[in-house]
Scaffold this active site. Structure first.
Site, PDB file in Angstrom:
ATOM      1  N   THR A 201      56.125  44.684  43.716  1.00 22.51           N
ATOM      2  CA  THR A 201      56.186  43.453  42.929  1.00 22.51           C
ATOM      3  C   THR A 201      57.281  43.547  41.870  1.00 22.51           C
ATOM      4  O   THR A 201      57.521  44.609  41.318  1.00 22.51           O
ATOM      5  CB  THR A 201      54.817  43.293  42.240  1.00 22.51           C
ATOM      6  OG1 THR A 201      53.834  43.168  43.253  1.00 22.51           O
ATOM      7  CG2 THR A 201      54.767  42.110  41.302  1.00 22.51           C
ATOM      8  N   ARG A 229      44.659  36.645  51.478  1.00 20.31           N
ATOM      9  CA  ARG A 229      44.422  37.424  50.256  1.00 20.31           C
ATOM     10  C   ARG A 229      45.411  37.045  49.153  1.00 20.31           C
ATOM     11  O   ARG A 229      46.619  36.945  49.388  1.00 20.31           O
ATOM     12  CB  ARG A 229      44.555  38.913  50.583  1.00 20.31           C
ATOM     13  CG  ARG A 229      44.393  39.827  49.369  1.00 20.31           C
ATOM     14  CD  ARG A 229      45.732  40.350  48.889  1.00 20.31           C
ATOM     15  NE  ARG A 229      45.580  41.338  47.811  1.00 20.31           N
ATOM     16  CZ  ARG A 229      46.600  41.809  47.098  1.00 20.31           C
ATOM     17  NH1 ARG A 229      47.829  41.437  47.345  1.00 20.31           N
ATOM     18  NH2 ARG A 229      46.394  42.668  46.123  1.00 20.31           N
ATOM     19  N   THR A 251      52.407  45.085  37.724  1.00 21.96           N
ATOM     20  CA  THR A 251      52.623  45.469  39.113  1.00 21.96           C
ATOM     21  C   THR A 251      51.634  46.564  39.439  1.00 21.96           C
ATOM     22  O   THR A 251      51.389  47.445  38.626  1.00 21.96           O
ATOM     23  CB  THR A 251      54.052  45.982  39.337  1.00 21.96           C
ATOM     24  OG1 THR A 251      54.149  46.495  40.671  1.00 21.96           O
ATOM     25  CG2 THR A 251      54.436  47.087  38.370  1.00 21.96           C
TER      26      THR A 251
END
Lengths: 333, 333
Positions: A201, A229, A251
């Site tokens: 991320t 998800r 993250t």
């Protein structure tokens, strides 16, 4: 279950021994204006080629310089966050935008969120498949609708109607991410975690000349994710949060970040308990670690003090001061 | 824009003058064990027939008695929350489950979340179309997956594979909600707010004999919502939150609840600033009101102290003590 237990135990130990890389502060009189991350996880120097490390460092620097240039020119922190994250989304190196990981079905479903600390407004998209830069879609949700969060095909449709750049889903194909999915599928067709498929991320926090903060986060989620998800990245309070005091982007193992409402918890510890930005991020990372989760947090306060805390072996990260002094890190300090 | 401004102004005034219905506490030695809401909004006695009011009161009481019976028998707070919300989801009176409102496209897309305060685990579903009781799907996500939040068709598929009761989408058709959509569409085809089409969410917080708290929230979202809009109800930290100290469930204008991370903010004010449950919910409702938002919050702490705060003209609500003493409210006190 046993394997999971060991993983949790290991994460706990890492949490205990992790030296959070958050003590770096600028020279007196200087302040940080932009902080970024490109994901936390098992990132070891031994596993990295010199070329690959160089590519990561160059992209992190390009992202920092892009946002810094805007801030120097008097642009808003929101503009800086969006432009900085574009650089990371457009790179195949990070699990966001171009480099997004694959779902169980072999698709790319991207999430992003952004928050303007000054106005308290926020926007997010979840599970989008055709938007080149999900962070811009999140911003469009914030600015062009009365909503905060749009999802799925509806969010893609909204982005197209808003004039954002739409790409064919094949744009997000990268051989490396495809290979990661095949490896996970070989091991366990239902598994999403247990390796670092959940990381990568990207995120950014910026402080503009008006003293306004903004934060944003963008991700491809977890390799082999199923059932639509949604992780923490598009969730205001979990993956992203900003107010007038601090901006936060996270993250890591998203489920732990949702349960611990991590980004808002950092702000709450600062606002309600008077903790500094470093103390607050370290306290929250410690909670995540105790619960068995791992990852990182970046935060920047209104005085230009920043923190980049993580309890993993590495986190792609960087920060730049008002005058353009850069720090970039990958491994444990 | 003008209309919106007036609405915000009105909401602000309501917030200032609202007498939060949160002072009700049980007799000395007694404690509340279950608190519920069935949505906040412009609920006026003048607009209500005696029969309709009776139907609401009876369903709220049935929900309270259902959860109370389980708690008396030693069941977990999670079991009580799930069973209590089933009663509200199965009633056409509330905007959740059976009585869910319609999207712009004439569909029903439901959201729910649940959190176990003791373990810190949580589950949520967003935008599901075929699950009779979304709160049970949220619980299944929590208990049967490593995820917290599943969305869209994937969440429906997961629920079916988990053995939950699947219904044809037509199950969620009610003439009253369909009529609401037609009225909104007549006024403004893109409008979701501006009337009370956004309200009616249900929620529950329970405290079991072990002293463990759980909270859950379920909704059909906003009438005429588009683009896969997700509100606060399925977002841990915004619509639902529970830890070892307090459980919280929210109802109201979801976007404001997301931006203010309302449910977690109540817990943070209690945990970090030492506020009581009533002070904390009133402080957070005041913030939402100042920003132009409206709605309500229910909260129950580990000592059995509860709060049911709202800044709207009414909120369907109720609570029951350990010994079975019930309070039910609809309008401003």
């Amino acid at each position: 279950m046993k394997k999971r237990h060991i993983k949790n135990l290991a994460a706990g130990l890492i949490a205990v021994f992790a030296v959070a890389c958050s003590a770096t502060q600028p020279a007196p009189g200087e302040r940080y204006v932009l902080v970024i991350h490109g994901g936390a996880g098992t990132i070891r120097k031994a596993d990295m080629t010199a070329e690959r490390e160089q590519a990561y460092r160059e992209t992190l620097e390009e992202a920092l310089r892009t946002g810094h240039k805007l801030l120097q020119a008097g642009s808003s922190s929101l503009d800086a966050v969006e432009a900085t994250i574009h650089v990371l989304e457009d790179s195949p190196l990070f699990n966001a935008g171009k480099g997004a990981v694959f779902t169980h079905e072999g698709r790319n479903e991207l999430d992003a969120s952004i928050m303007d600390g000054q106005s308290g407004k926020a926007g997010a998209v979840a599970g989008v498949r055709t938007i080149r830069n999900p962070i811009s879609a999140a911003r469009a949700v914030m600015e062009k609708t009365e909503h905060v969060m749009l999802s799925g095909a509806g969010a893609d449709q909204f982005a197209a109607e808003s004039g954002l750049e739409i790409v064919d889903p094949s744009y997000f194909y990268t051989p490396e991410r495809w290979q990661s999915l095949q490896e996970v599928l070989k091991q366990d067709s239902l598994k999403t975690t247990g390796n670092d498929s959940k990381f990568g991320t990207v995120g950014c926090v910026a402080l503009d000349q008006q003293g306004h903060l903004a934060a944003g986060t963008s991700t491809g989620g977890m390799t082999n994710k199923r059932y639509g998800r949604i992780g923490d990245s598009p969730i205001i309070g979990a993956g992203t949060y900003a107010n007038k005091e601090v901006g936060v982007s996270c993250t890591g193992w998203g489920e732990f970040y949702i349960r611990h409402v991590v980004a808002h918890d950092v702000a709450a510890l600062m606002g309600y308990k008077g903790l500094g930005v470093t103390e607050a991020t370290e306290a929250v990372i410690a909670k995540v670690g105790e619960a068995g989760g791992d990852g990182g947090i970046i935060a920047l306060d209104r005085n230009g003090q920043m923190s980049m805390s993580f309890n993993t072996e590495g986190m792609y990260r960087g920060a730049i001061t008002e005058s353009g002094e850069i720090v970039i890190g990958i491994y444990q300090p």
